[in-house]
Design a protein around this motif. Structure first.
Motif, PDB file in Angstrom:
ATOM      1  N   ALA A   6       0.834  -1.204   0.000  1.00  0.00           N
ATOM      2  CA  ALA A   6       0.000   0.000   0.000  1.00  0.00           C
ATOM      3  C   ALA A   6       0.870   1.256   0.000  1.00  0.00           C
ATOM      4  N   TRP A   7       1.956   1.253   0.776  1.00  0.00           N
ATOM      5  CA  TRP A   7       2.867   2.395   0.796  1.00  0.00           C
ATOM      6  C   TRP A   7       3.502   2.629  -0.572  1.00  0.00           C
ATOM      7  N   VAL A  10       0.870   4.150  -2.875  1.00  0.00           N
ATOM      8  CA  VAL A  10       0.628   5.555  -2.549  1.00  0.00           C
ATOM      9  C   VAL A  10       1.793   6.415  -3.039  1.00  0.00           C
ATOM     10  N   LEU A  13       1.437   6.694  -6.805  1.00  0.00           N
ATOM     11  CA  LEU A  13       0.306   7.564  -7.115  1.00  0.00           C
ATOM     12  C   LEU A  13       0.678   9.023  -6.898  1.00  0.00           C
ATOM     13  N   THR A  14       1.386   9.293  -5.805  1.00  0.00           N
ATOM     14  CA  THR A  14       1.832  10.657  -5.528  1.00  0.00           C
ATOM     15  C   THR A  14       2.795  11.141  -6.603  1.00  0.00           C
ATOM     16  N   ALA A  32       6.059  11.016   0.173  1.00  0.00           N
ATOM     17  CA  ALA A  32       4.870  10.206   0.435  1.00  0.00           C
ATOM     18  C   ALA A  32       5.184   8.983   1.291  1.00  0.00           C
ATOM     19  N   GLY A  36       2.480   9.460   3.599  1.00  0.00           N
ATOM     20  CA  GLY A  36       1.374   8.683   3.041  1.00  0.00           C
ATOM     21  C   GLY A  36       0.423   9.515   2.212  1.00  0.00           C
ATOM     22  N   LEU A  37      -0.859   9.356   2.478  1.00  0.00           N
ATOM     23  CA  LEU A  37      -1.889  10.029   1.687  1.00  0.00           C
ATOM     24  C   LEU A  37      -1.914  11.538   1.894  1.00  0.00           C
ATOM     25  N   THR A  40      -0.054  12.978  -0.917  1.00  0.00           N
ATOM     26  CA  THR A  40      -0.853  12.846  -2.137  1.00  0.00           C
ATOM     27  C   THR A  40      -1.917  13.933  -2.195  1.00  0.00           C
TER      28      THR A  40
END
Length: 90
Positions: A6-7, A10, A13-14, A32, A36-37, A40
């Motif tokens: 998941a990290w 993310v 995605l960032t 990120a 994390g989010l 983002t």
């Protein structure tokens, strides 16, 4: 294991969002990892930067130049006399 995956997702995605906003994708992906989010969301809400090769309105428009045949200095195309050596252009 799922948390690590998941990290990574993310961070990728960032990086993609940062790249679309003309920002550094590597820096934002590294940011990120600990945030994390949050990172983002911050990059997603930021404004898009102008492209590096785009001409901005603050840059002066350059007039065409010509080279003086006597002193080889660059003078404006509209000049009738070279400001460096006094050569008269025809």
């Amino acid at each position: 294991m799922i948390l690590l995956f998941a990290w990574i997702v993310v961070a990728l995605l960032t990086a993609l969002v940062a790249n679309s906003k003309n920002r550094s994708p590597i820096a934002w992906a590294l940011l990120a990892i600990p945030l994390g989010l949050i990172a983002t969301l911050v990059v997603a809400c930021s404004t898009k930067l102008p492209a590096k090769d785009a001409v901005t309105a603050t840059e002066p428009i350059r007039l065409a130049d010509k080279t003086c045949p006597r002193c080889a200095e660059s003078v404006k195309d509209a000049a009738k006399v070279c400001r460096f050596c006094g050569h008269e252009f025809s």
